[in-house]
Scaffold this motif. Structure first.
Motif, PDB file in Angstrom:
ATOM      1  N   GLN A 128       0.838  -1.200   0.000  1.00  0.00           N
ATOM      2  CA  GLN A 128       0.000   0.000   0.000  1.00  0.00           C
ATOM      3  C   GLN A 128       0.875   1.253   0.000  1.00  0.00           C
ATOM      4  O   GLN A 128       0.639   2.179  -0.784  1.00  0.00           O
ATOM      5  N   ALA A 129       1.879   1.281   0.856  1.00  0.00           N
ATOM      6  CA  ALA A 129       2.764   2.442   0.925  1.00  0.00           C
ATOM      7  C   ALA A 129       3.485   2.656  -0.399  1.00  0.00           C
ATOM      8  O   ALA A 129       3.629   3.792  -0.878  1.00  0.00           O
ATOM      9  N   GLN A 130       3.916   1.555  -1.024  1.00  0.00           N
ATOM     10  CA  GLN A 130       4.643   1.655  -2.288  1.00  0.00           C
ATOM     11  C   GLN A 130       3.743   2.166  -3.397  1.00  0.00           C
ATOM     12  O   GLN A 130       4.139   3.022  -4.200  1.00  0.00           O
ATOM     13  N   VAL A 131       2.521   1.643  -3.454  1.00  0.00           N
ATOM     14  CA  VAL A 131       1.578   2.077  -4.490  1.00  0.00           C
ATOM     15  C   VAL A 131       1.230   3.554  -4.303  1.00  0.00           C
ATOM     16  O   VAL A 131       1.230   4.336  -5.260  1.00  0.00           O
ATOM     17  N   LEU A 132       0.949   3.956  -3.069  1.00  0.00           N
ATOM     18  CA  LEU A 132       0.585   5.351  -2.820  1.00  0.00           C
ATOM     19  C   LEU A 132       1.719   6.302  -3.197  1.00  0.00           C
ATOM     20  O   LEU A 132       1.489   7.386  -3.751  1.00  0.00           O
ATOM     21  N   SER A 133       2.941   5.900  -2.911  1.00  0.00           N
ATOM     22  CA  SER A 133       4.079   6.773  -3.219  1.00  0.00           C
ATOM     23  C   SER A 133       4.330   6.861  -4.723  1.00  0.00           C
ATOM     24  O   SER A 133       4.892   7.861  -5.199  1.00  0.00           O
ATOM     25  N   ALA A 134       3.895   5.846  -5.474  1.00  0.00           N
ATOM     26  CA  ALA A 134       4.135   5.826  -6.912  1.00  0.00           C
ATOM     27  C   ALA A 134       2.987   6.431  -7.714  1.00  0.00           C
ATOM     28  O   ALA A 134       3.137   6.675  -8.919  1.00  0.00           O
ATOM     29  N   MET A 135       1.853   6.673  -7.064  1.00  0.00           N
ATOM     30  CA  MET A 135       0.699   7.211  -7.780  1.00  0.00           C
ATOM     31  C   MET A 135       0.954   8.632  -8.240  1.00  0.00           C
ATOM     32  O   MET A 135       1.607   9.416  -7.547  1.00  0.00           O
ATOM     33  N   PRO A 136       0.414   8.987  -9.421  1.00  0.00           N
ATOM     34  CA  PRO A 136       0.562  10.371  -9.875  1.00  0.00           C
ATOM     35  C   PRO A 136      -0.228  11.331  -9.012  1.00  0.00           C
ATOM     36  O   PRO A 136      -1.110  10.926  -8.249  1.00  0.00           O
ATOM     37  N   SER A 137       0.073  12.606  -9.131  1.00  0.00           N
ATOM     38  CA  SER A 137      -0.615  13.612  -8.353  1.00  0.00           C
ATOM     39  C   SER A 137      -2.106  13.602  -8.648  1.00  0.00           C
ATOM     40  O   SER A 137      -2.533  13.378  -9.779  1.00  0.00           O
TER      41      SER A 137
END
Length: 236
Positions: free
Chosen positions: A221-230
């Motif tokens: 979850q942390a990895q996906v959230l950090s990789a999501m575009p603005s």
């Protein structure tokens, strides 16, 4: 996409499946506007049939209706991602704790032999597919193997309703992954982690496997959230 065959063109469910495949396959990306006029002409269906399909897909959260603006392919937000992982943290670790070898068949894996050890065979196959895809730097293969593995984990609960919930969550997750960079480095850790969780479960350490899976989901979850575009960009 092309028109549906005449036999199924009048059914909303057939149109929904056609659109679902195009969306989840990346042909219609997150945020894309879905025009009733152009899609109806392309698929050869009426607006009423298309609206029925939209209703089905909206319930699955694959599309979204914005008042006075139209229908769009869903673009999951950070809050949506947190909700997806919240659901997964309830479903998946608990499924690993189910008694083993009680399931007679798993409908998700028709090509594998049915019987007492179907869970282990199916999960092992998904793990091996993920590791092989990682070795070949096959991003699509790693993503597909990862989805298969986690669907099979939930399948251990032997509940059609839970399988359906997981299928909807995974469909939303695919929309998220379409928005992320297709780099092997993003997907590779999942293949390795799945293999470790499977080994624990296979060796009778279900409690440990469930704990590892919970940590895995937190990290993912942390990895996906950090990789999501603005999220500052509005749908256009």
């Amino acid at each position: 996409m092309g028109p549906l065959d005449a036999k199924h063109a009048h059914t909303g469910s057939a149109v929904a499946e056609k659109l679902r495949m195009a969306i989840l396959g990346g042909e219609l990306p997150p945020g894309a506007k879905l025009s009733e006029a152009s899609l109806g002409a392309e698929l050869g269906v009426s607006r009423n049939t298309l609206r029925e399909a939209f209703t089905l897909l909206n319930a699955e959260r694959i599309i979204t209706r914005i008042p006075n603006r139209g229908v769009f392919v869903a673009r999951p937000s950070s809050a949506d991602v947190r909700e997806m992982y919240r659901i997964r943290r309830v479903l998946e670790p608990a499924a690993l704790l189910q008694p083993r070898y009680q399931i007679q068949s798993l409908p998700q894996v028709q090509s594998l032999p049915q019987g007492g050890e179907i869970q282990e065979k199916a999960l092992a196959a998904a793990v091996q597919l993920g590791l092989a895809s990682e070795e070949n730097h096959d991003v699509a293969g790693m993503a597909a193997a990862n989805q298969q593995f986690h669907a099979l984990v939930v399948g251990l609960a032997q509940s059609v309703r839970l399988d359906t919930v997981m299928a909807h969550v995974q469909a939303e997750m695919r929309l998220v992954f379409h928005a992320l960079a297709g780099e092997p480095a993003f997907h590779a850790p999942f293949a390795t982690a799945n293999a470790h969780i499977f080994t624990l479960w296979r060796d009778g350490q279900a409690v440990e496997a469930a704990a590892e899976l919970t940590e895995y989901l937190d990290s993912a979850q942390a990895q996906v959230l950090s990789a999501m575009p603005s999220e500052s960009d509005d749908l256009s």
